[in-house]
Design a protein around this motif. Structure first.
Motif, short mmCIF file in Angstrom:
data_model
loop_
_atom_site.label_atom_id
_atom_site.label_comp_id
_atom_site.label_asym_id
_atom_site.label_seq_id
_atom_site.Cartn_x
_atom_site.Cartn_y
_atom_site.Cartn_z
N GLY A 146 46.51 49.39 44.71
CA GLY A 146 46.25 50.32 43.62
C GLY A 146 46.16 49.68 42.25
N SER A 147 46.34 48.38 42.17
CA SER A 147 46.29 47.68 40.88
C SER A 147 44.85 47.43 40.46
CB SER A 147 47.04 46.35 40.97
OG SER A 147 46.36 45.46 41.84
N ALA A 148 44.68 46.99 39.22
CA ALA A 148 43.35 46.63 38.73
C ALA A 148 42.78 45.46 39.53
CB ALA A 148 43.43 46.25 37.25
N TYR A 149 43.67 44.62 40.02
CA TYR A 149 43.25 43.44 40.79
C TYR A 149 42.77 43.87 42.18
CZ TYR A 149 46.55 42.37 37.15
OH TYR A 149 47.21 42.36 35.95
N ASP A 150 43.40 44.89 42.73
CA ASP A 150 42.98 45.46 44.01
C ASP A 150 41.57 46.03 43.87
OD1 ASP A 150 42.94 46.47 46.56
OD2 ASP A 150 44.51 47.95 46.26
N SER A 151 41.35 46.80 42.81
CA SER A 151 40.02 47.40 42.58
C SER A 151 38.96 46.32 42.39
CB SER A 151 40.08 48.30 41.34
OG SER A 151 41.01 49.34 41.50
N PHE A 152 39.30 45.29 41.63
CA PHE A 152 38.37 44.19 41.37
C PHE A 152 37.95 43.52 42.67
CE2 PHE A 152 37.85 39.59 40.79
CZ PHE A 152 36.82 39.54 39.86
N LEU A 153 38.92 43.21 43.52
CA LEU A 153 38.62 42.53 44.78
C LEU A 153 37.76 43.39 45.69
CD1 LEU A 153 42.07 40.88 45.57
CD2 LEU A 153 39.97 39.70 44.91
N ARG A 154 38.07 44.68 45.77
CA ARG A 154 37.33 45.57 46.68
C ARG A 154 35.92 45.84 46.17
NH1 ARG A 154 40.33 46.99 50.75
NH2 ARG A 154 42.60 46.82 50.59
#
Length: 288
Positions: A146-154
């Motif tokens: 749910g982090s910004a890093y999760d969104s970036f990777l996906r």
């Protein structure tokens, strides 16, 4: 006629009083700076065994107070409550790391950045070098769900061909790398540096630049105090204090030209509302 004059004078007095309240500084020389931070955001702020706070931003705000000759009253609170409390006048400004963006700068007045808010990969200490995003193709990357890093990777999963594994906390994601269940972890640059500093089995890898910075937010209209605090920040960049804090808390010696050691021209964050371009010279003189 006399009644009209009295009403007019009363109205004028009220107007002057209100104007004074709006334009008066949130804190004055020799007063205590009231500020707040999320006390659970390591290594920027975290609780000590005796119930106090420690961390990069805790040291930074105390140094700012020292340079300005002011005491600092620092409160730990949930991040979601900080900006509403600032707007309500509870705090003079926030010591928390707040990313400057278009939406926030529309309602808040920011200082110049004190640090770049980049993304960093963490890999095993014996891993090879990763110099681009393409180098992670085919790799399994652990991230905080749910982090910004999760969104970036996906968002970039198909483009770069990596596999994303999301975990409940970033600590769990880091543990996945240490156990061999993931090839890398992606997090904010300071959180990543803190994880590596705590564990010699890990090392920092490729850093992705977002072009954004962390800065201190003030209420709109409080340029006088914003500029005063920013001058203290510039002094800390010039005299080596910021570099020492980076080495202490992140284990990283800043590169010349990066935000953490480089004063920004003007006042505020360039490219965002509230920025004022001028030719004031950064120095450590006449701060008190």
């Amino acid at each position: 006629m006399n009644r009209m004059i009295k009403v007019g004078l009363a109205g004028l007095a009220t107007l002057i009083a209100c104007s004074s309240l709006v334009s008066s500084p949130a804190f004055a020389i020799d007063d205590t700076i009231k500020t707040a931070i999320d006390g659970t955001f390591a290594p920027h702020a975290m609780p000590t065994l005796d119930g106090k706070l420690e961390g990069f931003n805790v040291d930074l705000i105390n140094l700012i107070g020292e340079r300005l000759g002011k005491k600092v009253d620092l409160t730990g609170a949930q991040f979601s409550s900080l900006i509403p409390a600032l707007q309500a006048g509870t705090y003079d400004f926030l010591a928390a790391p707040v990313t400057v963006n278009k939406e926030r700068s529309a309602s808040l007045l920011f200082t110049e950045g004190f640090m770049d808010t980049n993304f960093s990969f963490v890999v095993p200490a014996n891993a090879g070098d990763f110099k681009t995003l393409e180098d992670f193709k085919g790799k399994t990357i652990a991230v905080n769900k749910g982090s910004a890093y999760d969104s970036f990777l996906r968002e970039k999963e198909k483009e770069y061909g990596w596999k994303v594994e999301s975990y409940g906390t970033n600590s769990d994601a880091v543990a996945a790398v240490m156990s061999g269940r993931a090839d890398a972890n992606l997090a904010g640059n300071t959180v990543a540096a803190w994880a590596v500093k705590q564990n010699p089995r890990l090392k920092l890898s490729y850093e992705y630049s977002t072009g954004l910075v962390w800065a201190f937010p003030f209420r709109k209209g409080d340029e006088a105090n914003r500029d005063l605090v920013e001058k203290a920040m510039e002094c800390l960049k010039l005299d080596g204090s910021m570099a020492k804090l980076s080495e202490k808390w992140f284990g990283v010696t800043p590169v010349a030209g990066t935000t953490i050691v480089t004063p920004t021209k003007g006042f505020g964050t360039p490219g965002f509302d509230g920025y004022v371009e001028n030719d004031h010279k950064a120095s450590c003189d006449n701060l008190k």
